[in-house]
Structure formats: C-alpha cells, structure tokens
Design an enzyme around this catalytic site. Structure first.
Site, short mmCIF file in Angstrom:
data_model
loop_
_atom_site.label_atom_id
_atom_site.label_comp_id
_atom_site.label_asym_id
_atom_site.label_seq_id
_atom_site.Cartn_x
_atom_site.Cartn_y
_atom_site.Cartn_z
N HIS A 150 2.93 8.48 -10.66
CA HIS A 150 2.82 8.18 -9.23
C HIS A 150 2.86 6.68 -8.98
CE1 HIS A 150 1.57 9.32 -5.05
NE2 HIS A 150 1.37 8.00 -5.04
N HIS A 198 5.40 3.97 -6.32
CA HIS A 198 6.53 3.82 -5.40
C HIS A 198 7.38 2.62 -5.82
CE1 HIS A 198 5.01 6.78 -2.46
NE2 HIS A 198 3.83 6.40 -2.92
N HIS A 221 2.57 14.30 -1.31
CA HIS A 221 1.39 13.52 -0.93
C HIS A 221 0.51 14.39 -0.03
CE1 HIS A 221 3.60 10.07 -2.40
NE2 HIS A 221 2.63 9.24 -2.06
N GLU A 247 -5.12 12.88 0.86
CA GLU A 247 -5.43 11.45 0.80
C GLU A 247 -5.98 11.03 2.16
OE1 GLU A 247 -3.20 7.16 -0.11
OE2 GLU A 247 -2.02 8.89 0.52
N ASP A 262 0.27 3.57 -7.74
CA ASP A 262 0.70 3.72 -6.34
C ASP A 262 1.60 2.57 -5.89
OD1 ASP A 262 0.92 5.18 -4.02
OD2 ASP A 262 -1.13 4.82 -3.34
N ASP A 263 1.03 1.45 -5.48
CA ASP A 263 1.77 0.25 -5.06
C ASP A 263 1.07 -0.96 -5.68
OD1 ASP A 263 3.64 1.52 -2.97
OD2 ASP A 263 1.66 2.18 -2.31
#
Length: 334
Positions: A17, A19, A198, A201, A279-280
């Site tokens: 996971h 991006h 997703h 969350e 994630d980021d």
C-alpha cells in the site's frame, strides 16, 4: 532520518500500500518541475525546512495534487518509480506494489501506454540495480464518478500490461457508496486482476462491509476501523481478508489520536492478517522501514511478528512472489 536499528534493518520487507505519486520526495518534485518548466507554488507547497506543507486532510490532498502536477512525462514516472524502489531496497524491501492512477497520466497529456511504460522502466531498472521487485495496482477515485471509474477499469484491462496485477479504489468512502462501482470491479475481476478497496479509514465498519461486497475484493486498504465492530473483525479473521495497514498515515491524518491507540495489535491478536504500508511516505515523514520499526517499537510486534507480516504480504501479493527466488538469502530469513 536516522538509520534503522540493525535487527529491523535485517528483516526482509514487502509493501502492498503506497501511492506512486505520493512517493516523490520534495527534492524530486523540485527537480521534475525544473525539468518540465512547471512553476511550483513554493510557499504553499513547502515548509521552510523543505518538507511538504499541509495541516489537515484537505490541505494534504491539495499539496499532493500540486506536487503531482510536476510529474508529466514517461521519464518522470520512471524516475519516481526508480527512486522509490531504490530507497525501499536500501531498507531491506524485496517487493512493492505501487498504486498508480491512469487518470493522472491522462490529465497531464500522457497516453496510458506512455504512462505505464515509464513506470515499468523504473521497475526494471530498480530490479537490475537493487534486486527489488515492483508491480503496479491501477487505481480509480470514487469522487470522479462511476463513468470515469468504469472507463479506467476498461482501459486497465485493455492494456493487458504484465506489471499491472491489481485494481484499487480510493477517494471519499463516506459519500460515494461502494456498491455504485460494482461494474468497474466486475470488469477487472473477470480479467483476472486482484482487487482491493480503500475502506475503514475515514468511514467506519459499514464502509468495509460494502467494499467486501464488490466483485473480487480480497484485500482492504487500511480497514483499521473494523476494530469498532467485533463481528466484522471475526469475519475478517475467518475469511482471511488482508488489511493493508499504514500506522503513521492513520495517526497523522487523525484516524487514531496516538500510536498507542492504534489497533494493529488488536487486529493481529484477533487473527486478522495485516501488512504494513507507508501510504504517502514523504508527506507523513515515514518510509516502509520506519513502519516496520514503529510496529516493533510502539505497536507491540516482535521481530518474529514482523517476519510474519512480510510473509503475509508476499502471500497476499497480486503477483507471483516466487519471482523473488533470485533473493534466496532474504526469503530464507522469513
């Protein structure tokens, strides 16, 4: 960032996971902007120390889009992909699935073929130089509407790219019902792609339940708010639905107030299979190695637990991780 502790550094890692546009560091975004003649809104995008500037979820999304606008060519995508995979390999990662948006490439004038060719070149170059395997997850965004998402699903299947192994849906889970996107998921599921959504969350257990009704979904991106519903946790454990958990993202975006309140340990104890993701990462001040170290230092995972988390990720990967046999020393450590 300081180096990982030796024990954590030695553990092979896998990430399901992250991006792709969200992996580009401030330094890389500045270099790409200069290369492409893109004028960045420096005062809005960067803090005085050079890190990305944002102060809440909506501001994060704005900064993400402003930075991603500098990524414009196939060569840019090659560099973003290569630099991220090289950094992961330096922390002991052997496998990464990169969530990529065909819409972003389209919006900057790239054909789908050019877009994926750039990412694939970065994957190949990182494999050659660092021995890490990368694959691509094609992503849709709920907020863009059903028609757009179904178009991306059809384009993903039509490309038939060997590195595109999965399909994911991000976006506003609270206001765009998952059921509206069933056809998009049917298109890719029927073509043999792995599916993840997703959910759980910024919305609660009901979002996860709705995601699980979509064709082909066997993994949930985040999914951590399942902890609010013991019956759902039991179902996830029974069905062995894999949660792609991103602890730092969850805390800095306010899903949980502290690491101590994070349910990673409770979910694992209940038998829910989990993986770790960043994630980021440059926005949240983390890396995949840091997520492993955080899980060890603050979330109650032993070194054996971390190895189990990697094994879970390799088993849940949407591609054949037996391709990692050219890393026998690392795989044998699990």
């Amino acid at each position: 960032m300081s180096p990982l502790t030796p024990d954590v550094a030695a553990i092979p890692k896998a990430e399901l996971h992250v991006h792709l546009e969200g992996t580009a560091t401030p330094d890389l975004i500045r270099r790409l902007a200069a290369r492409n003649g893109v004028q960045l809104p420096t005062e809005r995008l960067f803090n005085p120390d050079g890190s990305f500037a944002w102060n809440d979820f909506l501001h994060f999304l704005e900064s993400y889009d402003l930075a991603a606008a500098a990524i414009r060519t196939g060569a840019d995508y090659r560099d973003v992909t290569y630099e991220y995979l090289a950094a992961c390999a330096a922390e002991g990662a052997v496998y990464v699935e990169l969530i990529a948006s065909l819409d972003h490439g389209k919006n900057v004038g790239l054909s789908d073929e050019e877009h994926l060719a750039g990412i694939a070149q970065g994957i190949d170059d990182a494999q050659r130089d660092h021995g890490i395997t990368g694959r691509i997850i094609s992503s849709i965004v709920r907020n863009f509407g059903v028609a757009d998402c179904e178009d991306v699903a059809r384009r993903t299947v039509a490309l038939g790219h060997p590195y595109v192994v999965g399909f994911n849906m991000a976006g506003d889970e609270a206001n765009f019902p998952a059921s509206d996107y069933a056809r998009a998921f049917a298109i890719v599921h029927e073509a043999g792609l792995g599916c993840s959504v997703h959910a759980g969350e910024h919305a609660g257990p009901e979002s996860i339940r709705a995601a699980l009704e979509l064709p082909g979904v066997v993994r949930i991106s985040h999914g951590v708010r399942a902890v609010e519903d013991p019956d759902l946790v039991a179902e996830l454990a029974e069905r062995q639905i894999v949660l792609e958990v991103c602890p730092t993202s969850n805390v800095v975006l306010g899903v949980f107030p502290t690491y101590e309140a994070h349910p990673l340990g409770a979910l694992r104890a209940a038998g829910v299979p989990v993986t770790l993701g960043s994630d980021d990462p440059p926005y949240f001040g983390t890396t995949i190695g840091r997520e492993y170290e955080l899980a060890h230092d603050r979330l109650g995972c032993s070194l054996a637990d971390l190895r189990e988390i990697t094994e879970t990720a390799l088993n849940a990967a949407f591609s054949d991780t037996e391709g990692l046999v050219n890393q026998p020393d690392r795989r044998a450590d699990l």
